[in-house]
Design a protein around this motif. Sequence first.
Motif, mmCIF file in Angstrom:
data_model
loop_
_atom_site.group_PDB
_atom_site.id
_atom_site.type_symbol
_atom_site.label_atom_id
_atom_site.label_comp_id
_atom_site.label_asym_id
_atom_site.label_seq_id
_atom_site.Cartn_x
_atom_site.Cartn_y
_atom_site.Cartn_z
ATOM 1 N N ARG A 104 0.722 -1.129 -0.079
ATOM 2 C CA ARG A 104 -0.106 0.124 -0.077
ATOM 3 C C ARG A 104 0.865 1.272 -0.125
ATOM 4 O O ARG A 104 0.564 2.293 -0.830
ATOM 5 C CB ARG A 104 -0.952 0.126 1.124
ATOM 6 C CG ARG A 104 -1.892 1.125 1.049
ATOM 7 C CD ARG A 104 -3.028 1.071 2.242
ATOM 8 N NE ARG A 104 -2.515 0.908 3.685
ATOM 9 C CZ ARG A 104 -2.600 -0.277 4.277
ATOM 10 N NH1 ARG A 104 -3.393 -1.217 3.613
ATOM 11 N NH2 ARG A 104 -2.172 -0.616 5.539
ATOM 12 N N ILE A 105 1.868 1.270 0.898
ATOM 13 C CA ILE A 105 2.628 2.342 0.914
ATOM 14 C C ILE A 105 3.487 2.599 -0.571
ATOM 15 O O ILE A 105 3.497 3.933 -1.025
ATOM 16 C CB ILE A 105 4.063 2.218 1.924
ATOM 17 C CG1 ILE A 105 3.409 2.298 3.395
ATOM 18 C CG2 ILE A 105 4.961 3.399 1.706
ATOM 19 C CD1 ILE A 105 4.178 1.722 4.394
ATOM 20 N N LEU A 106 3.871 1.578 -1.453
ATOM 21 C CA LEU A 106 4.572 1.624 -2.269
ATOM 22 C C LEU A 106 3.696 2.144 -3.758
ATOM 23 O O LEU A 106 3.891 2.928 -4.589
ATOM 24 C CB LEU A 106 5.121 0.356 -2.855
ATOM 25 C CG LEU A 106 6.430 0.001 -2.074
ATOM 26 C CD1 LEU A 106 6.877 -1.197 -2.232
ATOM 27 C CD2 LEU A 106 7.512 1.111 -2.019
ATOM 28 N N THR A 107 2.371 1.693 -3.589
ATOM 29 C CA THR A 107 1.507 1.908 -4.801
ATOM 30 C C THR A 107 0.635 3.121 -4.591
ATOM 31 O O THR A 107 -0.215 3.661 -5.324
ATOM 32 C CB THR A 107 0.688 0.943 -4.801
ATOM 33 O OG1 THR A 107 -0.413 0.472 -3.627
ATOM 34 C CG2 THR A 107 1.130 -0.415 -5.369
ATOM 35 N N THR A 108 0.825 3.627 -3.231
ATOM 36 C CA THR A 108 -0.002 4.884 -3.037
ATOM 37 C C THR A 108 0.697 6.361 -2.665
ATOM 38 O O THR A 108 0.243 7.409 -2.480
ATOM 39 C CB THR A 108 -1.301 4.755 -1.913
ATOM 40 O OG1 THR A 108 -0.610 4.485 -0.676
ATOM 41 C CG2 THR A 108 -2.134 3.648 -2.185
ATOM 42 N N SER A 109 2.004 6.118 -2.616
ATOM 43 C CA SER A 109 2.650 7.359 -2.218
ATOM 44 C C SER A 109 3.938 7.416 -3.324
ATOM 45 O O SER A 109 4.168 6.513 -4.118
ATOM 46 C CB SER A 109 3.203 7.181 -1.049
ATOM 47 O OG SER A 109 4.264 6.257 -0.935
ATOM 48 N N ASN A 110 5.034 8.250 -2.834
ATOM 49 C CA ASN A 110 6.142 8.527 -3.599
ATOM 50 C C ASN A 110 7.387 7.686 -3.296
ATOM 51 O O ASN A 110 8.373 7.862 -3.555
ATOM 52 C CB ASN A 110 6.545 10.058 -3.637
ATOM 53 C CG ASN A 110 5.866 10.900 -4.562
ATOM 54 O OD1 ASN A 110 5.109 10.352 -5.714
ATOM 55 N ND2 ASN A 110 5.384 12.156 -4.404
ATOM 56 N N VAL A 111 7.005 6.939 -2.142
ATOM 57 C CA VAL A 111 8.118 6.022 -1.635
ATOM 58 C C VAL A 111 8.426 5.024 -2.605
ATOM 59 O O VAL A 111 7.524 4.335 -3.256
ATOM 60 C CB VAL A 111 7.471 5.362 -0.203
ATOM 61 C CG1 VAL A 111 8.556 4.324 0.277
ATOM 62 C CG2 VAL A 111 7.404 6.590 0.745
ATOM 63 N N ASP A 112 9.638 4.745 -2.906
ATOM 64 C CA ASP A 112 10.083 3.690 -3.598
ATOM 65 C C ASP A 112 10.554 2.603 -3.073
ATOM 66 O O ASP A 112 10.683 1.447 -3.650
ATOM 67 C CB ASP A 112 11.394 4.317 -4.632
ATOM 68 C CG ASP A 112 10.867 5.426 -5.685
ATOM 69 O OD1 ASP A 112 9.625 5.344 -6.091
ATOM 70 O OD2 ASP A 112 11.639 6.301 -6.006
ATOM 71 N N ILE A 113 10.937 2.594 -1.980
ATOM 72 C CA ILE A 113 11.729 1.472 -1.228
ATOM 73 C C ILE A 113 10.915 1.227 0.198
ATOM 74 O O ILE A 113 10.963 2.148 0.820
ATOM 75 C CB ILE A 113 13.116 1.640 -1.040
ATOM 76 C CG1 ILE A 113 13.808 1.742 -2.521
ATOM 77 C CG2 ILE A 113 13.717 0.345 -0.406
ATOM 78 C CD1 ILE A 113 15.339 2.111 -2.582
ATOM 79 N N VAL A 114 10.704 -0.029 0.625
ATOM 80 C CA VAL A 114 10.130 -0.229 1.875
ATOM 81 C C VAL A 114 11.148 -1.307 2.338
ATOM 82 O O VAL A 114 11.411 -2.388 1.665
ATOM 83 C CB VAL A 114 8.748 -0.458 1.857
ATOM 84 C CG1 VAL A 114 8.279 -1.218 3.538
ATOM 85 C CG2 VAL A 114 7.661 0.434 1.596
#
Length: 117
Positions: A104-114
Amino acid sequence: MPPENWEIWLDTQLSPIIAKWMAEYLGSVVKSSYSLQLNNLSDTAIYNMAKAHGNVILISKDADFDELVNRLGSPPKLIVIKKGNCDNREMWEFIKPNITKAIRILTTSNVDIVELD
């Protein structure tokens, strides 16, 4: 669960059985490096194939992908697994509690790496 237009690709260090379990758990497209025939390619070649494909989330234990995404950008997006060697069931039990949130973080934000650690 990732949006329909996203695929999840598991790197070679993660067993194809984990891809199967993850696909069943998420109800999404999850492919192993073996089913994609990526298991003998370099990290750069895998990165380039994922980039050309578009909306791909790579899941890997390999620090090289972290460097590639930081240097060359996304897609692909990346989930880095920070866990040592263990059997497939233990690895899946490590990934499972946080996979939905990471996607969810990766697909809904500008974050590229978790990172999962």
